[in-house]
Design a protein around this motif. Structure first.
Motif, PDB file in Angstrom:
ATOM      1  N   ALA A   1       0.839  -1.215   0.000  1.00  0.00           N
ATOM      2  CA  ALA A   1       0.000   0.000   0.000  1.00  0.00           C
ATOM      3  C   ALA A   1       0.865   1.252   0.000  1.00  0.00           C
ATOM      4  O   ALA A   1       0.687   2.158   0.823  1.00  0.00           O
ATOM      5  N   VAL A   2       1.780   1.275  -0.939  1.00  0.00           N
ATOM      6  CA  VAL A   2       2.659   2.446  -1.059  1.00  0.00           C
ATOM      7  C   VAL A   2       1.850   3.704  -1.336  1.00  0.00           C
ATOM      8  O   VAL A   2       2.133   4.774  -0.801  1.00  0.00           O
ATOM      9  N   ALA A   3       0.795   3.574  -2.142  1.00  0.00           N
ATOM     10  CA  ALA A   3      -0.006   4.748  -2.486  1.00  0.00           C
ATOM     11  C   ALA A   3      -0.691   5.346  -1.270  1.00  0.00           C
ATOM     12  O   ALA A   3      -1.108   6.501  -1.281  1.00  0.00           O
TER      13      ALA A   3
ATOM     14  N   ASN B   1      -9.293  -2.130 -12.289  1.00  0.00           N
ATOM     15  CA  ASN B   1      -8.128  -1.242 -12.206  1.00  0.00           C
ATOM     16  C   ASN B   1      -6.859  -2.000 -11.844  1.00  0.00           C
ATOM     17  O   ASN B   1      -5.756  -1.528 -12.124  1.00  0.00           O
ATOM     18  N   GLY B   2      -7.030  -3.095 -11.174  1.00  0.00           N
ATOM     19  CA  GLY B   2      -5.875  -3.928 -10.873  1.00  0.00           C
ATOM     20  C   GLY B   2      -5.475  -3.926  -9.414  1.00  0.00           C
ATOM     21  O   GLY B   2      -5.755  -2.990  -8.670  1.00  0.00           O
TER      22      GLY B   2
ATOM     23  N   PRO C   1      -4.754  12.802  -6.942  1.00  0.00           N
ATOM     24  CA  PRO C   1      -4.098  11.670  -6.296  1.00  0.00           C
ATOM     25  C   PRO C   1      -4.142  11.821  -4.782  1.00  0.00           C
ATOM     26  O   PRO C   1      -4.231  12.938  -4.257  1.00  0.00           O
ATOM     27  N   ASN C   2      -4.095  10.678  -4.118  1.00  0.00           N
ATOM     28  CA  ASN C   2      -4.007  10.684  -2.672  1.00  0.00           C
ATOM     29  C   ASN C   2      -2.568  11.011  -2.292  1.00  0.00           C
ATOM     30  O   ASN C   2      -1.661  10.234  -2.550  1.00  0.00           O
ATOM     31  N   VAL C   3      -2.357  12.167  -1.728  1.00  0.00           N
ATOM     32  CA  VAL C   3      -1.005  12.579  -1.363  1.00  0.00           C
ATOM     33  C   VAL C   3      -0.734  12.176   0.081  1.00  0.00           C
ATOM     34  O   VAL C   3      -1.409  12.632   0.998  1.00  0.00           O
ATOM     35  N   VAL C   4       0.229  11.295   0.245  1.00  0.00           N
ATOM     36  CA  VAL C   4       0.569  10.818   1.581  1.00  0.00           C
ATOM     37  C   VAL C   4       1.620  11.734   2.183  1.00  0.00           C
ATOM     38  O   VAL C   4       2.609  12.078   1.547  1.00  0.00           O
ATOM     39  N   SER C   5       1.367  12.138   3.411  1.00  0.00           N
ATOM     40  CA  SER C   5       2.334  12.977   4.107  1.00  0.00           C
ATOM     41  C   SER C   5       2.526  12.432   5.506  1.00  0.00           C
ATOM     42  O   SER C   5       1.562  12.170   6.220  1.00  0.00           O
ATOM     43  N   GLU C   6       3.753  12.249   5.870  1.00  0.00           N
ATOM     44  CA  GLU C   6       4.072  11.780   7.219  1.00  0.00           C
ATOM     45  C   GLU C   6       5.288  12.555   7.704  1.00  0.00           C
ATOM     46  O   GLU C   6       6.259  12.726   6.966  1.00  0.00           O
ATOM     47  N   GLY C   7       5.191  13.014   8.908  1.00  0.00           N
ATOM     48  CA  GLY C   7       6.308  13.765   9.456  1.00  0.00           C
ATOM     49  C   GLY C   7       6.546  15.066   8.719  1.00  0.00           C
ATOM     50  O   GLY C   7       7.668  15.569   8.699  1.00  0.00           O
ATOM     51  N   GLY C   8       5.505  15.588   8.087  1.00  0.00           N
ATOM     52  CA  GLY C   8       5.651  16.838   7.355  1.00  0.00           C
ATOM     53  C   GLY C   8       6.342  16.676   6.017  1.00  0.00           C
ATOM     54  O   GLY C   8       6.649  17.661   5.361  1.00  0.00           O
ATOM     55  N   VAL C   9       6.586  15.443   5.598  1.00  0.00           N
ATOM     56  CA  VAL C   9       7.237  15.167   4.315  1.00  0.00           C
ATOM     57  C   VAL C   9       6.239  14.435   3.434  1.00  0.00           C
ATOM     58  O   VAL C   9       5.709  13.386   3.826  1.00  0.00           O
TER      59      VAL C   9
ATOM     60  N   GLU D   1      -2.644   7.271  -5.269  1.00  0.00           N
ATOM     61  CA  GLU D   1      -3.772   6.681  -5.972  1.00  0.00           C
ATOM     62  C   GLU D   1      -4.705   7.796  -6.438  1.00  0.00           C
ATOM     63  O   GLU D   1      -5.099   8.644  -5.653  1.00  0.00           O
ATOM     64  N   THR D   2      -5.032   7.793  -7.722  1.00  0.00           N
ATOM     65  CA  THR D   2      -5.923   8.839  -8.228  1.00  0.00           C
ATOM     66  C   THR D   2      -7.342   8.591  -7.747  1.00  0.00           C
ATOM     67  O   THR D   2      -7.865   7.482  -7.813  1.00  0.00           O
ATOM     68  N   ARG D   3      -7.952   9.644  -7.257  1.00  0.00           N
ATOM     69  CA  ARG D   3      -9.318   9.567  -6.767  1.00  0.00           C
ATOM     70  C   ARG D   3     -10.161  10.514  -7.586  1.00  0.00           C
ATOM     71  O   ARG D   3      -9.775  11.653  -7.817  1.00  0.00           O
ATOM     72  N   GLN D   4     -11.309  10.037  -7.957  1.00  0.00           N
ATOM     73  CA  GLN D   4     -12.130  10.836  -8.852  1.00  0.00           C
ATOM     74  C   GLN D   4     -13.593  10.680  -8.482  1.00  0.00           C
ATOM     75  O   GLN D   4     -14.068   9.573  -8.245  1.00  0.00           O
TER      76      GLN D   4
END
Lengths: 309, 786
Positions: free
Chosen positions: A86-88, A157-158, B450-458, B466-469
């Motif tokens: 779950a890298v994304a 989507n896969g 896209p789902n932007v993951v941020s941890e520790g301010g990075v 992952e693109t969300r629409q």
């Protein structure tokens, strides 16, 4: 979907701050992404970027490595194959802590001595130490138990698997890691690698070699008109949409100057070769170019433009 | 499927409709505003033909034309005297013709001694203008006192926030000088209260929530400062009338129109220009209006500064504008009606010339528009001196769109907020308030992000999310708050103890929660100059909308909670005089629970295994001590605020780590000195501990997207360098009889210190460099007021 905007917009200032800082980073003296020299992985090409494990889940990875300054030193590799952690969504891009029952009690891990890098570029596709080390198979059980309605998004989507590839210099401990995903899907038409026909200048002349001391030249990747494939994506709100791949071209050079490390279809980058004198004296490596084309679904293709003899 | 509809187009009709309406109202008021001539009783004076004449005149303040009532006017050498009436008029009968001297001596004004002469014949009405001792008075005496019910709040009046150095006349920037307010990173918009998160602060105009309080990047607040009466800042332990914010609240209150005369101003400075008009309204009742507007051209300045950038180029320079209209009527002795209108618009567009090395998806067009308006009618009815009701609505829409290349977000939000309260003084020792506070939003939203993951301010690369629409319409959200506040003096009206028990309940439709939030405060008035206060309570704040989304969030989330405890005291050493020291300070402690964090787990929902996306696994604390000292020793005034604090968070029961906005030391010193001839020099010095950051120890190459993932070290284990900034400001006013010219120079970061605001990394995180904040920024301003 419920939207209350107070807090949603509060953090957008950070984005603006980031964009402002973007303008500052061009003067910070960082190495350019297009500069080849240190050990790095440029691509992990898969012969099949998408697989349907219900039909045939096998695929083979071709790592593309550059180690210009290593000049042929001995390198070792470790390649792992695991269920995508779950890298994304924020997981670390590694297989170390993500054992997967589908593949056994732990991720598939193989190690060996890397081959294939040769003088003078020390850049290109590399080979495995043992035949088959870079070939894996997504188990059919991955998709077979999914419900066709409840998991329609995943089936279409896969479901991603991860391949993690690490190259290490055993003498110095220098190490670089790259990963990619292999998409397991039931789509009838699977993604394929884009076709890269070559490189040409702005006059349409095919570029097959580059030389020191030459003139500045505008370059573009030669791609077929239908290089961007169309595919159907499904979304969690039940909708679906036919999308077209985005195509990016990455440019690398051993020496000289590129105006940018990336371009898009039908756009140019400018290459300024290094002075012949600096190459002759050994201060600058002989120029060669390496061009990679990617689609945004994991497909890739590459070509090397060697130094003129 | 996805339509990136430009909200500014939709907004344009509403915006200009409201502009037209407000201007229409303003023009309708002008005849009355200008028709404040004396009545027939004050007709032309004339000599009586016996060697004396009747001297008539009016006394007003020089420059502002403020009417001065109760002023003694002396005529020498005849030793005659008259006193001005409510209109500032005076009549001196039987003044001998010939030369005479008019003398007016009023505290706070320069003595007027005017030679005059009246020959036989009809005399003209005299217009006398008294010049104030200083037109640059920097008042701190009203600090935290005006209309104050909640002792946890601090207020800054218009006089204060307009003149604080370094705040550029902005009320919210002025609040950032108060103790307990963390310094936000430069270029960000928000108020960070006592170690909480920026998004834990609620922003209100006249008690009604608004989406933003700052224009882009914290450039300026969204309402013309001169149209505001005050700004309130509520911190730990705030009362039950407000909620939905675990951090606190910043509220601005529009001013009550002054109707004694028509007045206004226009200004122009380095970044923007604006105007305000104020006066009486026609029709029955004592109606008044204020209208004002601003237009920035900061974008043009920025555009010229960044014109040589290869990375991107502006297609539409960042710009903002805002408009405010306030109309108030006294309908009867018991009823007052006020309606405030606020419109705000921000826009920015630029073009990335090539895909960025750090992230190929950052390419092409970038645009961001944020527009909103609010119409806020407010009705106050006094049934009796003991019973008052207040009711107000906040009707508005928010239009926000955001595009980067193929990624986009578009929101059209209709919002209705209602507030009502019954304020009943039951007896001399008990006052109580019942009220409600309702928020309703109906939204149309489309996004492709896209789902932007941020941890520790990075943050991880945009390209790897992952693109969300989705595109949805007419989705409603409700939050209903009910509160009951009490103010009880157990020993009777003269008791030194005041107990303030209260409770607030919230019904949150997004999480299907009913939450009871008791609040309790206690005040002990040791003597006239010293009080001690204890404030406490439970607080909640609904998760952010996307976090509870059925598809891309976790609909099972709960509202994050917090508990506050604050102990404060204030000692006024002035002992009734206007000179001296006031010292206040306190301790605060907040406990945060059920904080929402990103999750990589999977959960079973409705029989299907799905990503959890978010979970209530965060906890945290913030605690500290703060002190504020104020000094008024005219012509010198100043304040010194200091906060010692620590803010930590933990995840899923793990060990505590520093919070992103933890700042151990916060020190702000402000000083001003009034000089003769209406000069004033003021300065501000700020020092804060550098924000924690997460070191990056390496990277992993994402071969699919040609980007690098950062490998994080221990979260928030290192700090940026301390922040230090010196600002100063010089004001000069030229006062004429009927108008004032005001020139000011506001210099931020006068020492040109390179304060580190963030780290910037190479494409593969192999190298880093610091990014400094703004260099020395001088701002010239010219303002003409009448």
């Amino acid at each position: 979907m419920k939207y209350q905007v107070r807090r949603l917009v509060g953090s957008w200032g950070f984005l603006l701050g980031g964009l402002t800082s973007l303008s500052a980073c061009s003067d910070m003296g960082f190495p350019e992404a297009w500069e080849l020299g240190t050990l790095r992985v440029l691509a992990l090409q898969a012969d099949r970027p998408e697989v349907n494990p219900l039909v045939d889940g096998s695929f083979t990875i071709t790592p593309v490595v550059s180690d210009l300054s290593g000049e042929g030193r001995a390198l070792e590799y470790e390649i792992q194959f695991c269920y995508d952690p779950a890298v994304a969504y924020g997981a670390d891009p590694d297989c170390d802590n993500h054992p997967d029952a589908l593949l056994g009690s732990s991720a598939v891990t193989r190690t060996g001595v890397l081959g294939g890098l040769s003088d003078p570029t020390y850049t290109g596709a590399v080979t495995e130490g043992a035949v088959g080390d870079f070939t894996f198979t997504v188990p059919a059980t991955l998709l077979s138990f999914l419900d066709s309605e409840e998991n329609a998004v995943e089936l279409n989507n896969g479901v991603p698997f991860s391949v993690v590839f690490t190259v290490t210099d055993p003498l110095t401990g220098e190490s670089v890691t790259a990963f990619r995903r292999i998409n397991a899907t039931t789509r009838s038409i699977l993604n394929s690698n884009p076709t890269l026909l070559g490189v040409q200048d702005s006059d349409g002349n095919t570029i097959t070699t580059v030389a020191a001391g030459g003139d500045e030249v505008d370059l573009e990747a030669v791609l077929p008109d239908d290089v961007a494939e169309s595919y159907t994506a499904k979304f969690r709100d039940g909708s679906s949409e036919t999308l077209t791949e985005a195509i990016f071209i990455s440019w690398f050079s051993s020496s000289g100057e590129l105006s940018g490390g990336r371009s898009e279809v039908n756009t140019f980058v400018t290459f300024t070769p290094p002075d012949a004198d600096t190459v002759t004296s050994g201060d600058t490596p002989a120029p060669f170019l390496f061009v990679l084309v990617r689609d945004d679904r994991g497909g890739s293709q590459f070509v090397s433009i060697p130094t003129a003899p | 499927m996805f339509q990136n509809q430009t909200s500014s187009l939709k907004f344009g009709w509403i915006k200009w409709g409201m502009v037209f309406g407000i201007l229409l109202g303003a023009f309708a008021s002008l005849p009355v505003s200008f028709s404040q001539e004396p009545s027939s009783s004050n007709g032309p004076s004339s000599s009586n033909g016996t060697g004396t004449f009747e001297l008539r005149g009016r006394v007003r303040e020089r420059g502002t034309k403020k009417i001065l009532e109760g002023v003694n006017v002396f005529i020498l050498p005849s030793k005659l005297k008259a006193t001005t009436d409510a209109e500032g008029r005076f009549v001196v009968p039987s003044v001998p013709v010939g030369k005479f001297t008019v003398v007016v001596n009023l505290a706070g004004y320069q003595k007027l001694e005017q030679e005059d002469e009246q020959l036989a014949g009809e005399s003209e009405k005299r217009e006398l203008f008294l010049e104030k001792t200083s037109y640059l008075v920097y008042e701190t005496t009203v600090f935290g006192r005006k209309d104050k019910r909640d002792e946890s709040s601090k207020s800054l009046s218009q006089d204060q926030f307009l003149n604080v150095p370094g705040a550029q006349g902005d009320p919210i920037k002025a609040v950032q000088n108060l103790p307990g307010v963390n310094r936000p990173p430069q270029g960000t918009a928000g108020v960070i209260i006592q170690g909480s998160a920026p998004q834990d602060t609620a922003y209100q105009i006249d008690g009604h929530e608004v989406p933003i309080i700052f224009h882009f990047g914290g450039l300026s607040s969204v309402v013309l400062p001169e149209a505001l009466d005050r700004v309130d800042y509520l911190s730990a332990g705030y009362g039950p009338e407000n909620g939905r914010a675990n951090g606190g609240l910043v509220g601005v209150w529009t001013s009550k129109p002054r109707t004694d005369r028509f007045r206004g101003f226009g200004y122009v400075d380095t970044f923007n220009a604006g105007f305000k008009m104020e006066g009486a309204l026609p029709g029955p009742g004592e109606g008044g209006f204020v209208i004002g507007a601003r237009q920035s051209y900061v974008g043009a300045v920025l555009k010229s500064v960044l014109k040589d950038q290869d990375a991107f180029s502006f297609t539409v320079a960042p710009t903002f504008s805002d408009l405010v209209g306030i109309f108030q009527w006294k309908l009867s002795e018991k009823d007052e009606f006020k309606i405030s209108n606020v419109i705000s618009s921000d826009s920015l567009e630029f073009l990335f010339s090539t895909p960025q090395d750090s992230d190929p998806t950052v390419r092409g067009d970038f645009s961001n528009h944020t527009d909103f308006f609010r119409i806020i009618p407010q009705w106050t009815h006094r049934f009796s001196s003991e019973l008052t009701s207040r009711f107000s609505l906040g009707l508005g829409r928010d239009f926000i769109d955001f595009t980067i290349g193929s990624n986009s977000f578009d929101l059209d939000n209709t919002q209705l907020t209602t507030r009502g309260e019954i304020d009943w003084k039951v007896n001399p020792s008990w006052a109580t308030q019942f009220g409600f506070d309702h928020l309703y939003t109906r939204s149309d939203v489309s996004f492709n992000l896209p789902n932007v993951v941020s941890e520790g301010g990075v943050s991880n690369p945009f390209a790897s999310g992952e693109t969300r629409q989705a595109s949805v319409k007419d989705v409603g959200l409700r939050q209903i708050g009910l509160y009951w506040r009490n103010e009880v003096r157990p020993g009777g009206a003269e008791s030194a103890f005041t107990l303030l028990p209260g409770v607030r309940t919230e019904w949150v439709t997004a999480t299907q929660e009913f939450i009871a939030l008791p609040r309790f405060a206690m005040k002990y008035q040791v003597d006239d100059s010293l009080f001690v206060r204890l404030g406490s309570g439970l607080y909640s704040q609904a998760p952010e909308p996307q976090q509870v989304d059925d598809n891309y969030g976790n609909p099972d989330l709960r509202s994050p909670r917090s508990a506050h405890l604050a102990l404060s005291a204030e000692k006024d050493f002035r002992e009734g005089s206007s000179r001296g020291f006031v010292l206040s300070g306190g301790l605060f402690h907040r406990w945060f629970s059920d904080l929402v964090e990103q999750s990589t787990d999977e959960v079973e929902r409705d029989g299907v295994t799905v990503p959890e996306y978010y979970s209530n696994t965060g906890d945290g604390r913030s605690y500290g001590a703060e002190v504020l000292g104020r000094v008024e020793l005219a012509p010198f005034t100043g304040w010194l605020s200091y906060t010692l604090s620590r803010s930590v968070r933990s995840s899923d029961g793990g060990s505590e780590q520093l919070f992103q906005y933890d700042q151990t030391h916060l020190l702000t010193a402000i000083a001003a000195v009034d000089l003769p001839r209406n000069w004033r020099i003021s300065t501000r010095v700020r020092y804060t501990t550098g924000n924690p950051y997460t070191p990056i120890t390496g990277s992993v190459f994402d071969a699919d997207n040609d980007v690098y993932f950062p490998v994080r070290g221990t979260l928030y284990s290192e700090r940026l360098n301390p922040f230090f900034q010196l600002d100063f400001r010089i004001d000069k006013k030229w006062v004429y009889d009927t108008w004032i010219l005001w020139l000011y120079l506001d210099v931020q970061n006068a020492t040109n210190r390179k304060n580190v605001e963030q780290l910037q990394y190479a494409y593969d995180y192999s190298e880093s460099a610091t990014v400094s904040g703004l260099p020395v920024v001088p701002s010239f301003g010219l303002k003409a007021e009448f």
